[in-house]
Design an enzyme around this catalytic site. Structure first.
Site, PDB file in Angstrom:
ATOM      1  N   ASP A 117      25.077  24.433 -26.825  1.00  0.00           N
ATOM      2  CA  ASP A 117      25.754  23.480 -25.932  1.00  0.00           C
ATOM      3  C   ASP A 117      26.919  24.072 -25.145  1.00  0.00           C
ATOM      4  O   ASP A 117      27.557  23.359 -24.360  1.00  0.00           O
ATOM      5  CB  ASP A 117      26.255  22.271 -26.730  1.00  0.00           C
ATOM      6  CG  ASP A 117      25.115  21.338 -27.105  1.00  0.00           C
ATOM      7  OD1 ASP A 117      24.195  21.172 -26.285  1.00  0.00           O
ATOM      8  OD2 ASP A 117      25.145  20.790 -28.220  1.00  0.00           O
ATOM      9  N   ASP A 176      17.058  19.143 -23.995  1.00  0.00           N
ATOM     10  CA  ASP A 176      18.434  19.144 -23.472  1.00  0.00           C
ATOM     11  C   ASP A 176      18.900  20.553 -23.086  1.00  0.00           C
ATOM     12  O   ASP A 176      19.777  20.737 -22.244  1.00  0.00           O
ATOM     13  CB  ASP A 176      19.436  18.603 -24.505  1.00  0.00           C
ATOM     14  CG  ASP A 176      18.917  17.490 -25.379  1.00  0.00           C
ATOM     15  OD1 ASP A 176      17.687  17.407 -25.563  1.00  0.00           O
ATOM     16  OD2 ASP A 176      19.715  16.718 -25.914  1.00  0.00           O
TER      17      ASP A 176
HETATM   18  N1  GLY Z   1      22.430  16.830 -26.011  1.00  0.00           N
HETATM   19  C1  GLY Z   1      22.606  15.764 -26.891  1.00  0.00           C
HETATM   20  C2  GLY Z   1      22.318  14.439 -26.309  1.00  0.00           C
HETATM   21  O1  GLY Z   1      21.870  14.289 -25.201  1.00  0.00           O
HETATM   22  O2  GLY Z   1      22.541  13.503 -27.040  1.00  0.00           O
END
Ligand code: GLY
Length: 397
Positions: A117, A176
């Site tokens: 992330d 994601d």
């Molecule tokens: N990347 C985590 C979410 O979208 O909750």
């Protein structure tokens, strides 16, 4: 996260903003962008007592109070990145100072190899900072973060590993993760090192091959064998079911492949983004107001939650995708994004200035399977909402 003509934005914001007027507490009509800036002042003041502590980034509301998260939480970059956008809209130097202060709190994240992330955390904060000021030190942070992210590349599988291995998965990759690639492209532009570019392309290609179903929806989590690249499992973490289409995941994919086309010019990514857009646009469960339920396959009852974040991310991506599309597709994507923004800007979703602990949008969902953050404001919904508003303004020029 494209560049903006700031002067044009500010002028349009101040003098000719055409969005649905909102009302302040003084009952004065104002544009949605003015509303956004006014509400950010409220949020800044609410967060101020925590400015010097590690738990410093406003994210949501818990027990009727502003919830702040640690800088190692995946959403820590969204508040600083929103501050940069508020600076871009208002041109007021105080917002630049605030954006710098919060951005630089994230300094240590550039060395973190523990999670994918960092693309969100640093790409949005330092990355947006670079759009508004030249800074060699910010450039260095972007390149160092790209190095840390690249440590998660598994060359035999051709993917960036999202999360650490656990009892269930050995090399989990989530849709994601497409959102972290923009930072790699930026790092190649800054450093001239094409390794980052190549990793981004490889990851996007592997994801395109393995993550998508025949109807162009995507799975949430794939587990890979790191040595052979074999897909071991196709699951969900935050969706309704392994085989369902988790709404925010579809938005991440849409945004990610739109960025892939912007950065490479390769038409296969444009086609992929358009297929995802068409899946969303034509889905029978997309409500008339165009704010998705939290999962496109969740059974619909009067209690089924919407996810404003899924709409905000999709709207921002659709505006950019429309600029790469022609004729009917261009018009259709703009029209869907316009409808999403109109609903998000209505009283049902956009909080009155001074309410909602200073956060903008109501009614997002973090993770229903984890019983976490259900029907609450979320900082990333706000961030992509602001970005979508700015993109719409910019396209009007
Ligand atoms: N990347 C985590 C979410 O979208 O909750």
């Amino acid at each position: 996260m494209k560049n903006f003509t700031l002067a044009a934005l500010v002028l349009s914001f101040l003098f000719c903003c055409k969005e649905t007027p909102k009302k302040t507490e003084e009952n004065k009509p104002q544009s949605v962008l003015e509303h956004v800036v006014a509400q950010h002042e409220v949020l800044f003041k609410k967060a101020l007592p925590h400015i010097a502590t590690p738990k410093l980034m406003p994210k949501s509301i818990t027990d009727d109070k502003l919830r702040l998260v640690d800088i190692y939480e995946w959403t820590s970059g969204f508040y600083p990145s929103s501050l940069w956008y508020i600076y871009g809209i208002s041109k007021d130097e105080k917002w630049k100072e605030r954006a710098i202060r919060y951005t630089e709190k994230l300094d240590t994240i550039q060395y973190w190899e523990g999670n994918h992330d960092v693309g969100f955390m640093i790409g949005c904060s330092y990355g947006n900072g670079l759009k508004y000021m030249k800074s060699k030190s910010y450039e260095k942070v972007i390149v160092q973060t790209a190095k840390s992210l690249s440590a998660r590349f598994r060359p035999k599988a051709g993917v960036l590993q999202s999360w650490e291995a656990n009892k269930r998965w050995q090399c989990p990759v989530i849709i994601d993760n497409m959102m972290n690639l923009e930072l790699l492209f930026e790092a190649t532009k800054i450093s001239g090192d094409s390794t980052f570019y190549d990793i981004a392309v490889t990851h996007a290609n592997t994801t395109m091959k393995n993550h998508f179903r025949a109807d162009n929806s995507s799975f949430h989590v794939l587990d890979y064998d790191k040595e052979t690249g074999e897909v071991l499992q196709r699951n969900t973490a935050q969706g309704y079911a392994d085989a369902s289409a988790w709404s925010r995941g579809q938005s991440w994919g849409l945004y990610g492949y739109t960025v892939m086309f912007r950065e490479t010019g390769n038409k296969i990514y444009l086609e992929q983004a358009q297929k995802i857009a068409d899946f969303i646009m034509n889905h029978p469960n997309l409500p008339d107001d165009k704010i998705p339920y939290w999962d496109y396959d969740a059974p619909i009852t009067p209690d089924t939650k919407r996810d404003a974040s899924a709409a905000a991310i999709a709207a921002s991506a659709l505006y950019e995708l429309s600029t790469f599309s022609t004729d009917t597709k261009k018009a259709a994507y703009q029209s869907l994004a316009d409808k999403m923004l109109a609903t998000l800007s209505s009283d049902n979703y956009l909080a009155e200035v001074g309410t909602n602990e200073g956060l903008l949008l109501k009614h997002s969902v973090g993770s229903i399977p984890h019983n976490s953050e259900i029907d609450v404001p979320l900082n990333y919904a706000d961030y992509y909402f602001i970005e979508a508003l700015m993109r719409k303004e910019n396209m009007g020029k």
